[in-house]
Design an enzyme around this catalytic site. Structure first.
Site, PDB file in Angstrom:
ATOM      1  N   LYS A  84       0.919  -1.241  -0.092  1.00  0.00           N
ATOM      2  CA  LYS A  84      -0.187   0.053   0.112  1.00  0.00           C
ATOM      3  C   LYS A  84       0.876   1.485  -0.010  1.00  0.00           C
ATOM      4  O   LYS A  84       1.924   1.316   0.769  1.00  0.00           O
ATOM      5  CB  LYS A  84      -0.967   0.134   1.225  1.00  0.00           C
ATOM      6  CG  LYS A  84      -1.544   1.349   1.620  1.00  0.00           C
ATOM      7  CD  LYS A  84      -2.399   1.113   2.556  1.00  0.00           C
ATOM      8  CE  LYS A  84      -2.470   1.643   3.911  1.00  0.00           C
ATOM      9  NZ  LYS A  84      -3.522   1.379   4.919  1.00  0.00           N
TER      10      LYS A  84
HETATM   11  C1  5RP Z   1      -1.578   4.197   8.741  1.00  0.00           C
HETATM   12  C2  5RP Z   1      -2.440   3.363   7.801  1.00  0.00           C
HETATM   13  C3  5RP Z   1      -3.878   3.787   7.364  1.00  0.00           C
HETATM   14  O1  5RP Z   1      -4.501   2.591   7.057  1.00  0.00           O
HETATM   15  C4  5RP Z   1      -3.704   4.468   6.090  1.00  0.00           C
HETATM   16  O2  5RP Z   1      -3.370   5.766   6.503  1.00  0.00           O
HETATM   17  C5  5RP Z   1      -4.961   4.400   5.179  1.00  0.00           C
HETATM   18  O3  5RP Z   1      -5.916   5.243   5.540  1.00  0.00           O
HETATM   19  P1  5RP Z   1      -6.179   6.782   4.891  1.00  0.00           P
HETATM   20  O4  5RP Z   1      -6.876   6.381   3.766  1.00  0.00           O
HETATM   21  O5  5RP Z   1      -7.032   7.518   5.779  1.00  0.00           O
HETATM   22  O6  5RP Z   1      -4.801   7.447   4.620  1.00  0.00           O
HETATM   23  O7  5RP Z   1      -2.107   2.266   7.160  1.00  0.00           O
HETATM   24  O8  5RP Z   1      -0.451   3.788   8.773  1.00  0.00           O
END
Ligand code: 5RP
Length: 257
Positions: free
Chosen positions: A172
Site C-alpha cells: 500500500k
Molecule cells: C496508517 C495506515 C492507514 O490505514 C492509511 O493511512 C490509510 O488510511 P487513509 O486513507 O486514511 O490514509 O496504514 O499507517
C-alpha cells in the site's frame, strides 16, 4: 503460490476484476479515537456491504465487527508508538496464530523507508513474510517514507520495490505525481492509501488516476469515513475501481443521499 495463499488473496483482490476496495480503519492503533472512528462499529457497519476487505487491528475486529459478516479481514499486526512518539519505532504486535484464529485473509505492517528504524522495520517485514509463508497468509506492506523524503515517485518506488524484494505479497502506498513509475518498478499489486481528507471530487479523481496508472485498488480510510456521505463515497469509489466509472459518474453516485 500455493492454494491457501492464492485463496486468501482472492478474498481480498477480486479475481474477476483484479481489483479491491479495502476500507482502512486501523488509524486508532497509533492515533487513538480519531475523527470518524470514535465509534468504529457505528461507522463501519453500514460500509461493510460495499467493502471487499477491512484493514483493521485485532482488538477492533473482536469488539466491533459482526462475526457473521463475510467481509475479508486484513489484520494490522504492527504497532508500538503513539502519535506522540517516534512512529517508525514499530514492532510486530500480533501473532500469526491470532491472525488465523480471526480467520484473516491477510496481515499488514508498516515499513519506514528513509526514516529512523528503517532497517528494523524492513527486517521485521522479512520475519513476518517468513512466518506468513508457512501458513499461506498474504502480507501487505504499508509504505511510509521519511519526512524529508516527501511523497514523490522516486521514494515511493524505492519503498514499494523494497517491500516486494523482501517478499510482501501486496503493498500500500500513496498517490503521487508519476504514480505509474511506482507501479512500473513493483511486480506485486499496489493499493492506494487515501491520505488526509480532501474534497470528495478530488479523492475520486485521485482514485481514477491511480487505477488508470496501474493500481490494483484502494485501501482508503479518511476520505471515506470522514465524508459527509460515507456510504455514497464508498459506492462511488467501488464504481471507479471495479467498473471503470468516470469521476462524473462516480460523483453522481456519491451525491445520492
Ligand atoms: C496508517 C495506515 C492507514 O490505514 C492509511 O493511512 C490509510 O488510511 P487513509 O486513507 O486514511 O490514509 O496504514 O499507517
Amino acid at each position: 503460490m500455493d492454494f491457501g495463499m492464492k485463496n486468501r488473496l482472492s478474498h481480498i483482490i477480486n479475481p474477476k476484476t483484479g481489483k479491491t476496495v479495502m476500507l482502512a480503519v486501523d488509524h486508532g492503533y497509533f492515533q487513538g479515537p480519531t475523527t470518524g472512528l470514535k465509534d468504529l462499529r457505528k461507522t463501519v457497519t453500514p460500509l461493510i456491504p460495499h467493502t471487499d476487505c477491512l484493514f483493521i487491528t485485532r482488538g477492533m475486529v473482536r469488539n466491533c465487527i459482526d462475526p457473521g459478516s463475510d467481509v475479508a479481514i486484513c489484520l494490522r499486526v504492527s504497532g508500538g508508538p503513539s502519535i506522540l512518539g517516534e512512529l517508525s519505532n514499530e514492532d510486530i504486535t500480533t501473532s500469526m496464530e491470532e491472525a488465523i484464529r480471526l480467520n484473516a485473509s491477510g496481515v499488514g505492517m508498516s515499513i519506514f523507508v528513509g526514516a529512523k528504524n528503517e532497517d528494523r522495520t524492513i527486517t521485521n517485514l522479512g520475519r513476518l513474510v517468513n512466518e506468513a509463508e508457512r501458513y499461506g497468509m498474504p502480507v501487505l506492506a504499508v509504505t511510509a517514507v521519511g519526512k524529508e523524503m516527501g511523497r514523490e515517485a522516486r521514494y515511493l518506488a524505492l519503498a514499494c520495490r523494497m517491500a516486494a524484494e523482501i517478499g510482501a505479497h501486496f503493498v500500500k502506498t500513496y498517490y503521487c505525481e508519476d504514480f505509474y513509475k511506482v507501479v512500473e518498478g513493483c511486480p506485486i499489486p499496489i493499493v492506494m492509501a487515501g491520505g488526509k481528507k480532501i474534497p470528495e471530487r478530488d479523492a475520486l479523481q485521485m482514485t481514477e488516476n491511480a487505477i488508470k496508472e496501474g493500481a490494483s485498488g484502494v485501501d482508503m480510510g479518511r476520505n471515506i469515513f470522514q465524508s459527509d456521505n460515507p456510504v455514497g463515497m464508498i459506492k462511488a469509489i467501488r464504481a471507479i475501481v471495479h467498473k471503470g466509472a468516470s469521476v462524473d459518474e462516480a460523483f453522481e453516485i456519491y451525491s445520492k443521499k
